[in-house]
Write a protein that holds these residues in place. Structure first.
Motif, mmCIF file in Angstrom:
data_model
loop_
_atom_site.group_PDB
_atom_site.id
_atom_site.type_symbol
_atom_site.label_atom_id
_atom_site.label_comp_id
_atom_site.label_asym_id
_atom_site.label_seq_id
_atom_site.Cartn_x
_atom_site.Cartn_y
_atom_site.Cartn_z
ATOM 1 N N ALA A 27 0.831 -1.207 0.000
ATOM 2 C CA ALA A 27 0.000 0.000 0.000
ATOM 3 C C ALA A 27 0.866 1.258 0.000
ATOM 4 O O ALA A 27 0.569 2.231 -0.699
ATOM 5 C CB ALA A 27 -0.931 -0.003 1.206
ATOM 6 N N GLY A 28 1.944 1.252 0.751
ATOM 7 C CA GLY A 28 2.854 2.392 0.773
ATOM 8 C C GLY A 28 3.522 2.619 -0.571
ATOM 9 O O GLY A 28 3.668 3.760 -1.018
ATOM 10 N N ALA A 29 3.907 1.551 -1.236
ATOM 11 C CA ALA A 29 4.533 1.683 -2.555
ATOM 12 C C ALA A 29 3.541 2.212 -3.584
ATOM 13 O O ALA A 29 3.883 3.059 -4.415
ATOM 14 C CB ALA A 29 5.091 0.333 -2.998
ATOM 15 N N VAL A 30 2.291 1.750 -3.520
ATOM 16 C CA VAL A 30 1.265 2.232 -4.456
ATOM 17 C C VAL A 30 0.968 3.707 -4.209
ATOM 18 O O VAL A 30 0.834 4.495 -5.166
ATOM 19 C CB VAL A 30 -0.014 1.372 -4.341
ATOM 20 N N MET A 31 0.870 4.125 -2.943
ATOM 21 C CA MET A 31 0.604 5.534 -2.646
ATOM 22 C C MET A 31 1.771 6.429 -3.060
ATOM 23 O O MET A 31 1.556 7.534 -3.576
ATOM 24 C CB MET A 31 0.292 5.708 -1.162
ATOM 25 N N ALA A 32 3.004 5.967 -2.849
ATOM 26 C CA ALA A 32 4.161 6.762 -3.267
ATOM 27 C C ALA A 32 4.201 6.911 -4.787
ATOM 28 O O ALA A 32 4.474 7.997 -5.305
ATOM 29 C CB ALA A 32 5.449 6.119 -2.761
ATOM 30 N N PHE A 33 3.910 5.841 -5.499
ATOM 31 C CA PHE A 33 3.866 5.912 -6.961
ATOM 32 C C PHE A 33 2.739 6.826 -7.430
ATOM 33 O O PHE A 33 2.916 7.631 -8.347
ATOM 34 C CB PHE A 33 3.695 4.509 -7.559
ATOM 35 N N GLY A 34 1.581 6.731 -6.801
ATOM 36 C CA GLY A 34 0.450 7.573 -7.179
ATOM 37 C C GLY A 34 0.719 9.046 -6.935
ATOM 38 O O GLY A 34 0.362 9.897 -7.754
ATOM 39 N N TYR A 35 1.361 9.365 -5.830
ATOM 40 C CA TYR A 35 1.681 10.761 -5.531
ATOM 41 C C TYR A 35 2.706 11.309 -6.528
ATOM 42 O O TYR A 35 2.580 12.439 -6.994
ATOM 43 C CB TYR A 35 2.202 10.892 -4.106
ATOM 44 N N THR A 36 3.704 10.510 -6.852
ATOM 45 C CA THR A 36 4.690 10.942 -7.838
ATOM 46 C C THR A 36 4.051 11.132 -9.200
ATOM 47 O O THR A 36 4.356 12.097 -9.914
ATOM 48 C CB THR A 36 5.838 9.916 -7.915
ATOM 49 N N LEU A 37 3.145 10.254 -9.570
ATOM 50 C CA LEU A 37 2.436 10.389 -10.841
ATOM 51 C C LEU A 37 1.558 11.642 -10.838
ATOM 52 O O LEU A 37 1.511 12.374 -11.830
ATOM 53 C CB LEU A 37 1.589 9.148 -11.102
ATOM 54 N N ARG A 38 0.896 11.927 -9.729
ATOM 55 C CA ARG A 38 0.071 13.132 -9.630
ATOM 56 C C ARG A 38 0.924 14.385 -9.768
ATOM 57 O O ARG A 38 0.537 15.341 -10.438
ATOM 58 C CB ARG A 38 -0.662 13.164 -8.288
ATOM 59 N N LEU A 39 2.094 14.411 -9.128
ATOM 60 C CA LEU A 39 2.982 15.562 -9.263
ATOM 61 C C LEU A 39 3.459 15.740 -10.700
ATOM 62 O O LEU A 39 3.568 16.862 -11.189
ATOM 63 C CB LEU A 39 4.192 15.402 -8.346
ATOM 64 N N ALA A 40 3.728 14.646 -11.391
ATOM 65 C CA ALA A 40 4.211 14.742 -12.766
ATOM 66 C C ALA A 40 3.125 15.188 -13.734
ATOM 67 O O ALA A 40 3.415 15.817 -14.748
ATOM 68 C CB ALA A 40 4.775 13.388 -13.215
ATOM 69 N N VAL A 41 1.859 14.906 -13.422
ATOM 70 C CA VAL A 41 0.771 15.221 -14.355
ATOM 71 C C VAL A 41 0.081 16.535 -14.007
ATOM 72 O O VAL A 41 -0.238 17.328 -14.898
ATOM 73 C CB VAL A 41 -0.255 14.062 -14.375
ATOM 74 N N LYS A 42 -0.160 16.814 -12.743
ATOM 75 C CA LYS A 42 -0.983 17.952 -12.339
ATOM 76 C C LYS A 42 -0.203 19.191 -11.918
ATOM 77 O O LYS A 42 -0.781 20.263 -11.806
ATOM 78 C CB LYS A 42 -1.899 17.543 -11.176
ATOM 79 N N ASN A 43 1.065 19.078 -11.634
ATOM 80 C CA ASN A 43 1.825 20.206 -11.126
ATOM 81 C C ASN A 43 2.036 21.251 -12.219
ATOM 82 O O ASN A 43 2.446 20.919 -13.323
ATOM 83 C CB ASN A 43 3.173 19.720 -10.613
ATOM 84 N N PRO A 44 1.770 22.535 -11.944
ATOM 85 C CA PRO A 44 1.955 23.548 -12.982
ATOM 86 C C PRO A 44 3.425 23.822 -13.299
ATOM 87 O O PRO A 44 3.724 24.458 -14.299
ATOM 88 C CB PRO A 44 1.286 24.791 -12.390
#
Length: 86
Positions: A27-44
């Motif tokens: 679960a920790g690995a999935v959340m870390a990957f998801g957060y990194t993916l969110r930063l790469a896609v949504k960050n201005p």
């Protein structure tokens, strides 16, 4: 020579106390990957295509970027956007 216990499925059945450890680790690995993916896609600050969008920060000129603030209501606050020129 025998491998480490708890790594294979058959040895994990002998040590069921390790199952919560693997669940929490996964679960920790999935959340870390998801957060990194969110930063790469949504960050201005990140742009994936500089040709069609050379200034991605201008997309957020009229949008609320801050997610939560207990001090200020950002729904009515509009800060002036700096104009960057080369």
């Amino acid at each position: 020579m025998q491998g480490m216990q708890g790594i294979s499925l058959s040895s994990l059945k002998k040590h069921p106390a390790l199952i919560p450890l693997y669940v929490c680790l996964g679960a920790g690995a999935v959340m870390a990957f998801g957060y990194t993916l969110r930063l790469a896609v949504k960050n201005p600050d990140v742009t994936w295509n500089r040709v069609t969008n050379p200034e991605p920060q201008q997309e957020y000129a009229e949008k609320q970027y801050k997610f939560y603030s207990p001090v200020r209501d950002y729904s009515t606050y509009r800060a002036p956007v700096p104009k960057y020129q080369d």
